[in-house]
Design an enzyme around this catalytic site. Structure first.
Site, PDB file in Angstrom:
ATOM      1  N   ASP A 218       1.143  -0.951   0.090  1.00  0.00           N
ATOM      2  CA  ASP A 218      -0.059  -0.098   0.036  1.00  0.00           C
ATOM      3  C   ASP A 218       0.869   1.220   0.012  1.00  0.00           C
ATOM      4  O   ASP A 218       1.575   1.448   1.087  1.00  0.00           O
ATOM      5  CB  ASP A 218      -0.934   0.012   1.285  1.00  0.00           C
ATOM      6  CG  ASP A 218      -1.599   1.221   1.501  1.00  0.00           C
ATOM      7  OD1 ASP A 218      -1.824   2.187   0.402  1.00  0.00           O
ATOM      8  OD2 ASP A 218      -2.299   1.515   2.582  1.00  0.00           O
TER       9      ASP A 218
ATOM     10  N   ASP B 270     -12.708   5.497   2.399  1.00  0.00           N
ATOM     11  CA  ASP B 270     -11.317   5.735   2.646  1.00  0.00           C
ATOM     12  C   ASP B 270     -10.818   6.952   2.736  1.00  0.00           C
ATOM     13  O   ASP B 270     -10.918   7.747   1.349  1.00  0.00           O
ATOM     14  CB  ASP B 270     -10.606   4.615   1.397  1.00  0.00           C
ATOM     15  CG  ASP B 270      -9.098   4.672   1.454  1.00  0.00           C
ATOM     16  OD1 ASP B 270      -8.448   5.400   2.361  1.00  0.00           O
ATOM     17  OD2 ASP B 270      -8.383   4.204   0.539  1.00  0.00           O
TER      18      ASP B 270
END
Ligand code: AMP
Length: 610
Positions: A9, A194
């Site tokens: 990520d 998110d």
């Protein structure tokens, strides 16, 4: 044992690397023992690359040479509004590249954004290699769902530069849903909300029987924690200006301290109702005099007031995405929170009110994306075909047509991979060439969309307008990367491009940067080895120096003794020369030789001198 693969990520603020170990997705700690590696890079005064915590720590004293939040710039054009806005708030040097791409100037050299991202990726790769004790060459890297083609390509380039084969560029929300669904028998619609350091997105997926189908996605690549920090900075700057008539934004060092304090206060206010901000010696009055300090109390309520519109914007985007997917908030089975900013109570409250349910806290908001990427990486190498991911294209794609309009070929939220062909006709008499301009965006007007790339199809037959027909085909692969081709229907002649965004790197540049990176890593490794061998030799020399008088006394008068001492003295002289030359192979050879001399000395003392 299957090969080790990782999921990364690559975040705006922090990055995380994970793997699947013993059937379980697991975060790999970095070499400082933390799960999160700040996405910060710097060049130290001595020219050394610093990445992660060590780079973040020196940011305050070295603001112009420390690069953070670079994810906001990657794959964008220098002239774009977003980059121009970023330049105003980022203290490091952002300069234009040759093809309107963005470069960052550090220690007198210009770095392309994929190079900066590659430094972070290389660090995570090294952490994973330290964890496995083996090289790691393959990874899945995540990007925000809303990233356009150029941003995806640039991220892929970054992976290549870091020496990684990028198995897949995966959308962050899809990764989050994968991690959420891992090992659970989930069926139904879920939303992933998110809010990270720099970007916001919301995605609705239909999950069931190991199929993850994205129904709709939307977001804002310019909405995230940094904006919340910025509001606190503005509040502090305004109060300070009111009190002292000084604009702290003009001082880069002060700005960096303000940024640091703002983020710290914001994070604290997720746990407490009130926090004290103290920045001693932040400025001096223009006419001289005692240094000025900044002291302020920020309450959670004030923070919520300063950032209310930012929270509202996230919910407005949720509303748009849901309405596009024709889903009501109550149809969702679960809302998964992702990103550090979803720890802010007001953000959670907004989500709860809007979706009318308690958001899912079962997953760690900072780690869930990397875990999902690891799950996907594992599936791809194991070739188990267990999980089917059906992503969508986040923005509409089309071509420019006569009159300055944009003709949409693939509307946004179309499931990928996909392929669409359409027939176009010449628009002028005797037109022998046609220029295909590939556009991304929602506007009817060509110039309001982003130009992803262009090419020319030549050799058309001269004919009245409208007579010659051209097939234009758009193809998007599973990673959301676009290829476009055009074919003259009469001659069958074709032209095509894989769209590399005009803001990206050319093949040549990429190759050069990859070579440089390899050289750098080789050199860095060499210098580590050099340091180690120097230390080894210096230790041996010190010990020999200490034992020398005793060995000399013990062996005096013996022929054997003088032989040993003469050899040792020659060895010492050679060793000093090798250290002075700083040559790795000479130092290593000398360390070996002097190691043997040291053993001999010890033997002499033990046996004769004992
Ligand atoms: P991410 O990009 O997901 O790593 O998110 C990082 C963002 O989350 C940064 O802006 C952080 O300041 C913010 N953040 C991290 N922890 C907290 C917290 N406890 N409360 C509020 N914001 C946080």
């Amino acid at each position: 044992m299957p090969e080790h693969v990782i999921g990364i990520d690559l975040g705006t603020t922090n990055s995380v690397v994970a793997t699947v170990q013993g059937g379980q997705p697991t975060v790999i700690k970095n070499r400082t023992g933390s799960n999160l590696t700040p996405s910060v890079v710097a060049i130290s005064r001595s020219g050394k690359r610093l990445v992660g915590q060590i780079a973040k720590r020196q940011a305050i004293t070295n603001p112009t040479e420390t690069v953070y939040a670079s994810k906001r710039l990657i794959g964008r054009k220098y002239s774009s509004l977003q980059v121009q806005q970023a330049i105003k708030v980022l203290p490091y040097n952002i300069v234009p590249g040759e093809h309107d791409d963005v470069r960052v100037r550090m220690a007198g050299r210009d770095y392309a954004l994929p190079e900066i991202a590659a430094m972070v990726l290389a660090e995570l790769k090294a952490d994973a290699e330290a964890y496995f004790g083996k090289p790691v060459n393959k990874a899945v890297i995540t990007v925000p769902a809303y990233f356009n083609d150029g941003q995806r390509q640039a991220t892929k380039d970054a992976g290549k530069i870091a020496g990684l084969e990028v198995l897949r560029i995966l959308n962050e929300p899809t990764a989050a849903a994968l991690a959420y669904g891992f090992g659970r028998n989930v069926t139904g619609k879920v939303a992933v909300f998110d809010l990270g350091g720099g970007t916001f997105d919301v995605t609705v997926l239909e999950v069931g029987n190991d199929v993850y189908e994205v129904l709709a996605t939307g977001g804002d690549t310019y909405l995230g924690g940094e904006d919340f920090d910025q509001r606190i900075i503005e509040w502090m700057v305004l109060n300070f200006a009111k009190e002292h008539g000084i604009d702290l934004r003009k001082d880069r060092m002060a700005l960096q301290r303000l940024k640091d304090a703002a983020e710290k206060a914001k994070i604290e206010l997720s746990g407490v109702k009130e926090t004290q901000i103290n920045l001693p010696f932040i400025s001096t009055p223009p006419g001289g005099g005692a240094a000025l300090h900044l002291q302020a109390v920020l309450t959670r309520q004030k923070l919520e007031e300063l950032t209310a519109d930012l929270c509202d914007r996230t919910l407005k985007i949720c509303e748009e995405v849901l309405s596009e997917a024709k889903i009501r908030p109550q149809d969702l089975k679960e809302v998964i929170l992702v990103g550090g900013m979803t720890r802010m109570p007001k953000v959670v409250e907004g989500v709860r009110d809007y979706f009318k349910k308690e958001p899912c806290k079962g997953v760690h908001p900072d780690e869930v994306v990397a875990l999902g990427a690891a799950v996907q990486a594992n599936t791809l190498v194991a070739d188990q075909g267990e999980v089917l991911l059906l992503d969508v294209t986040p923005q509409s794609l089309g071509v420019a047509i006569a009159g300055g309009y944009s003709r949409r070929l693939i509307p946004r939220n179309t499931t990928v991979p996909t392929s669409v062909s359409e027939v176009f006709n010449t628009s002028k008499d005797n037109q022998t060439t046609v220029k295909i301009m590939v556009l991304q965006g929602e506007s009817e007007l060509a110039h309001e969309n982003e130009l992803l790339g262009e090419f020319i199809l030549t050799g058309l037959r001269e004919a009245p307008r409208g007579e010659v027909e051209i097939d234009v085909t758009f193809e998007i692969n599973a990673e959301g990367i676009l290829s476009v081709s055009a074919r003259d229907r009469e001659t069958g002649q074709r032209q095509s491009i894989t769209v590399t965004a005009s803001g990206g790197l050319t093949e040549d540049e990429l190759r050069r940067i990859m070579d440089e990176q390899r050289d750098y890593l080789l050199e860095a490794r060499m210098s580590d080895e050099l340091k180690q061998k120097r230390g080894e030799l210096e230790n041996v020399l010190r010990e020999i120096g200490e034992l020398f008088p005793r060995v000399k006394a013990i062996t005096s008068g013996s022929e054997f003794g003088s032989d040993v001492l003469v050899k040792a003295e020659k060895g010492l002289a050679d060793a000093r020369r090798a250290l002075e030359k700083n040559d790795l192979s000479e130092i290593a050879a000398s360390a070996d030789q002097m190691g043997r001399t040291l053993n001999l000395f010890r033997g002499v003392i033990q046996r004769i001198g004992g």
